[in-house]
Design a protein around this motif. Structure first.
Motif, mmCIF file in Angstrom:
data_model
loop_
_atom_site.group_PDB
_atom_site.id
_atom_site.type_symbol
_atom_site.label_atom_id
_atom_site.label_comp_id
_atom_site.label_asym_id
_atom_site.label_seq_id
_atom_site.Cartn_x
_atom_site.Cartn_y
_atom_site.Cartn_z
ATOM 1 N N UNK A 50 -19.739 -77.197 -19.031
ATOM 2 C CA UNK A 50 -19.828 -78.392 -18.197
ATOM 3 C C UNK A 50 -21.256 -78.886 -18.065
ATOM 4 N N UNK A 51 -22.216 -77.961 -17.876
ATOM 5 C CA UNK A 51 -23.623 -78.348 -17.785
ATOM 6 C C UNK A 51 -24.088 -79.023 -19.071
ATOM 7 N N UNK A 52 -23.709 -78.427 -20.205
ATOM 8 C CA UNK A 52 -24.113 -78.993 -21.493
ATOM 9 C C UNK A 52 -23.461 -80.351 -21.717
ATOM 10 N N UNK A 53 -22.167 -80.439 -21.462
ATOM 11 C CA UNK A 53 -21.451 -81.701 -21.674
ATOM 12 C C UNK A 53 -22.051 -82.814 -20.829
ATOM 13 N N UNK A 54 -22.355 -82.518 -19.578
ATOM 14 C CA UNK A 54 -22.933 -83.532 -18.694
ATOM 15 C C UNK A 54 -24.284 -84.022 -19.218
#
Length: 102
Positions: A50-54
């Protein structure tokens, strides 16, 4: 395409590494081989994916993670749901091969 060899990418730091490698290249998609993704990224409870995708979305990138995700889908219905939902969009997709890019 991000090289298959190299340090495993994890979370926000991994996302920034991808951004750095892709900076200045005129590509429609940034393709990351599954082998470069740290296994913790596929465990949604870590929140690393999620951190990377954001981060990728915030930078306006289109990212494809290339590989076979059947084992991850079998291990986690949450991951299978995440994969299915992201593949409905046009910013982050999980694909088996380059021909499957939107």
């Amino acid at each position: 395409m991000i090289p298959a060899q190299g340090a495993p990418l994890l979370g926000e730091a991994g996302a920034l590494a991808v951004i750095g490698e892709a900076y200045g290249q005129d590509a429609d998609w940034i393709v990351i081989p599954k082998a470069r993704i740290h296994p913790d990224m596929f465990d949604l409870s870590t929140k690393e994916l999620g951190y990377a995708a954001q981060k990728w979305v915030n930078y306006g990138l289109k990212v494809a993670i290339l590989g076979d995700f059947s084992a991850e889908n079998e291990r986690s219905t949450a991951f299978a749901d995440f994969l299915r939902e992201t593949n409905r969009g046009d910013r982050l997709v999980f694909v088996a091969d380059l021909a499957s890019l939107p």
